[in-house]
Motif scaffolding. Sequence first.
Motif, PDB file in Angstrom:
ATOM      1  N   GLU A 104       0.846  -1.189   0.000  1.00  0.00           N
ATOM      2  CA  GLU A 104       0.000   0.000   0.000  1.00  0.00           C
ATOM      3  C   GLU A 104       0.887   1.247   0.000  1.00  0.00           C
ATOM      4  OE1 GLU A 104      -3.255   1.889   3.168  1.00  0.00           O
ATOM      5  OE2 GLU A 104      -1.818   0.364   3.815  1.00  0.00           O
ATOM      6  N   ALA A 105       0.476   2.268  -0.770  1.00  0.00           N
ATOM      7  CA  ALA A 105       1.298   3.487  -0.818  1.00  0.00           C
ATOM      8  C   ALA A 105       0.491   4.776  -0.790  1.00  0.00           C
ATOM      9  CB  ALA A 105       2.184   3.478  -2.054  1.00  0.00           C
ATOM     10  N   ARG A 106      -0.832   4.671  -0.803  1.00  0.00           N
ATOM     11  CA  ARG A 106      -1.701   5.849  -0.819  1.00  0.00           C
ATOM     12  C   ARG A 106      -1.295   6.794  -1.957  1.00  0.00           C
ATOM     13  NH1 ARG A 106      -1.089   4.462   4.690  1.00  0.00           N
ATOM     14  NH2 ARG A 106      -3.101   3.886   5.630  1.00  0.00           N
ATOM     15  N   ARG A 107      -1.021   8.075  -1.649  1.00  0.00           N
ATOM     16  CA  ARG A 107      -0.696   9.054  -2.695  1.00  0.00           C
ATOM     17  C   ARG A 107       0.750   9.515  -2.607  1.00  0.00           C
ATOM     18  NH1 ARG A 107      -5.348  12.760  -4.481  1.00  0.00           N
ATOM     19  NH2 ARG A 107      -7.133  11.351  -4.496  1.00  0.00           N
ATOM     20  N   SER A 108       1.609   8.649  -2.106  1.00  0.00           N
ATOM     21  CA  SER A 108       2.985   9.029  -1.781  1.00  0.00           C
ATOM     22  C   SER A 108       3.905   9.189  -2.983  1.00  0.00           C
ATOM     23  CB  SER A 108       3.592   7.970  -0.862  1.00  0.00           C
ATOM     24  OG  SER A 108       3.722   6.731  -1.561  1.00  0.00           O
ATOM     25  N   SER A 117       7.549  14.884   5.877  1.00  0.00           N
ATOM     26  CA  SER A 117       6.473  14.378   6.732  1.00  0.00           C
ATOM     27  C   SER A 117       6.103  12.936   6.410  1.00  0.00           C
ATOM     28  CB  SER A 117       5.232  15.268   6.619  1.00  0.00           C
ATOM     29  OG  SER A 117       4.735  15.267   5.286  1.00  0.00           O
ATOM     30  N   VAL A 118       6.297  12.514   5.150  1.00  0.00           N
ATOM     31  CA  VAL A 118       6.020  11.138   4.735  1.00  0.00           C
ATOM     32  C   VAL A 118       7.285  10.585   4.084  1.00  0.00           C
ATOM     33  CG1 VAL A 118       4.602   9.616   3.324  1.00  0.00           C
ATOM     34  CG2 VAL A 118       3.579  11.648   4.360  1.00  0.00           C
ATOM     35  N   ARG A 119       7.893   9.615   4.726  1.00  0.00           N
ATOM     36  CA  ARG A 119       9.171   9.064   4.231  1.00  0.00           C
ATOM     37  C   ARG A 119       8.926   7.690   3.623  1.00  0.00           C
ATOM     38  NH1 ARG A 119      12.339   8.717   9.374  1.00  0.00           N
ATOM     39  NH2 ARG A 119      13.890   7.722   8.002  1.00  0.00           N
ATOM     40  N   TYR A 120       8.169   7.658   2.511  1.00  0.00           N
ATOM     41  CA  TYR A 120       7.806   6.358   1.953  1.00  0.00           C
ATOM     42  C   TYR A 120       9.012   5.622   1.376  1.00  0.00           C
ATOM     43  CZ  TYR A 120       5.124   2.581   0.040  1.00  0.00           C
ATOM     44  OH  TYR A 120       4.636   1.318  -0.186  1.00  0.00           O
ATOM     45  N   SER A 121       9.882   6.319   0.692  1.00  0.00           N
ATOM     46  CA  SER A 121      11.055   5.664   0.112  1.00  0.00           C
ATOM     47  C   SER A 121      11.907   5.026   1.202  1.00  0.00           C
ATOM     48  CB  SER A 121      11.889   6.662  -0.689  1.00  0.00           C
ATOM     49  OG  SER A 121      13.035   6.045  -1.240  1.00  0.00           O
ATOM     50  N   GLY A 156       7.069   5.165  -9.606  1.00  0.00           N
ATOM     51  CA  GLY A 156       7.779   4.675  -8.434  1.00  0.00           C
ATOM     52  C   GLY A 156       8.761   3.567  -8.763  1.00  0.00           C
ATOM     53  N   SER A 157       8.357   2.642  -9.636  1.00  0.00           N
ATOM     54  CA  SER A 157       9.246   1.531  -9.967  1.00  0.00           C
ATOM     55  C   SER A 157      10.478   2.017 -10.723  1.00  0.00           C
ATOM     56  CB  SER A 157       8.496   0.463 -10.772  1.00  0.00           C
ATOM     57  OG  SER A 157       8.107   0.940 -12.044  1.00  0.00           O
ATOM     58  N   LEU A 158      10.282   2.917 -11.672  1.00  0.00           N
ATOM     59  CA  LEU A 158      11.422   3.464 -12.409  1.00  0.00           C
ATOM     60  C   LEU A 158      12.324   4.279 -11.488  1.00  0.00           C
ATOM     61  CD1 LEU A 158       9.505   4.545 -15.633  1.00  0.00           C
ATOM     62  CD2 LEU A 158      11.194   2.695 -15.494  1.00  0.00           C
ATOM     63  N   ARG A 159      11.726   5.051 -10.605  1.00  0.00           N
ATOM     64  CA  ARG A 159      12.504   5.877  -9.678  1.00  0.00           C
ATOM     65  C   ARG A 159      13.342   5.008  -8.750  1.00  0.00           C
ATOM     66  NH1 ARG A 159      14.178   7.491  -4.601  1.00  0.00           N
ATOM     67  NH2 ARG A 159      12.304   6.478  -3.871  1.00  0.00           N
ATOM     68  N   GLY A 198      -2.248  19.460  -8.095  1.00  0.00           N
ATOM     69  CA  GLY A 198      -2.476  19.550  -6.662  1.00  0.00           C
ATOM     70  C   GLY A 198      -1.948  18.334  -5.928  1.00  0.00           C
ATOM     71  N   VAL A 199      -2.120  17.160  -6.510  1.00  0.00           N
ATOM     72  CA  VAL A 199      -1.602  15.923  -5.921  1.00  0.00           C
ATOM     73  C   VAL A 199      -0.080  15.970  -5.873  1.00  0.00           C
ATOM     74  CG1 VAL A 199      -1.381  13.428  -6.254  1.00  0.00           C
ATOM     75  CG2 VAL A 199      -3.601  14.538  -6.599  1.00  0.00           C
ATOM     76  N   LEU A 200       0.535  16.420  -6.945  1.00  0.00           N
ATOM     77  CA  LEU A 200       1.991  16.517  -6.993  1.00  0.00           C
ATOM     78  C   LEU A 200       2.519  17.494  -5.948  1.00  0.00           C
ATOM     79  CD1 LEU A 200       2.528  16.629 -10.875  1.00  0.00           C
ATOM     80  CD2 LEU A 200       3.009  14.703  -9.354  1.00  0.00           C
ATOM     81  N   ALA A 201       1.807  18.597  -5.749  1.00  0.00           N
ATOM     82  CA  ALA A 201       2.241  19.604  -4.788  1.00  0.00           C
ATOM     83  C   ALA A 201       2.323  19.034  -3.384  1.00  0.00           C
ATOM     84  CB  ALA A 201       1.292  20.802  -4.827  1.00  0.00           C
TER      85      ALA A 201
END
Length: 299
Positions: A104-108, A117-121, A156-159, A198-201
């Motif tokens: 799960e990753a939500r909008r990260s 604030s969100v350290r998903y990586s 995300g996969s490419l990154r 807005g999502v990217l911001a």
Amino acid sequence: MIRSLRLGCLFFSIAASTAGAQSRIDCSASDSHILKQVVHYCVYLPADYDSSAAQPPLKRYPVLYFLHGLGDNEQTLFNSGGWTLLEDLRNQHKMGDFLIVAPEARRSFYINSADGSVRYSDFFLQEFLPHIESKYRIRAGRAGRAISGISMGGYGSLRFAFAHPELFSAVSAQSAALIIESPQTLDSASRAGAPLAGVLAAVFGKPIDVSHWNDNSPFVLAKRNAVGLKKLAIYFNCGQDDNYGFERGAAALHDELQKEGVKHEYHPYSGDHSLPYFLSHFAEVMEFHSRAFGLLPKP
């Protein structure tokens, strides 16, 4: 960006009969100290995973991490048609035996947010991979680890793979959220109320932190880590009528990889940014990873 519903129970398993054995999907959750929340995930286990545990030597499997799109969750791949396709591929001997792990990753966007604030990586690399690879019988090392995704998950996969080619042997993406507009253009779009901007911001900052944007850009990483990328098996496709214009980003990445002399497969197909498009090329992606893992002969 496929919409789906998460099943109500936290832990569950579903199985399908395949030639006397059963492949199954385990869904569970991990309590992340980095994210300070519970993260759900699902794991596809091949048909002989359980039976092979009782037959020495202990069999270990390659693993493909599968990253979902914006608005989706860890179950989307399996409850939107992917499960059936996986079983069909196995029955037709077009897919090797490997685990598929969907977190799960939500909008990260699968990265650390610009404000920290969100350290998903950090969660994915420092907590999630070690958790999965200690819980399941997974082949150790880079050669047995690959990553894939769709839309936001394709980005995300490419990154991940381009930033850490030492960790992954193969990467694939369908309709990856590859954006060629500049941060300044995206900031203007965000002020005008564009939804995606807005999502990217929320992830990259408002205004967008240009340094953070570049540090996570597959385009920049392709140039920065070109030597490492030459050791990766790389595949991506995109519909040429993508609803978000991501086909332009896919073509730009193709050009960048060509410029850097990085071998890759790029397929511009007809189609849009939709579930039917993703599923129509899903088998091709699974065959690519089967070949990259050495489980199917190369054409």
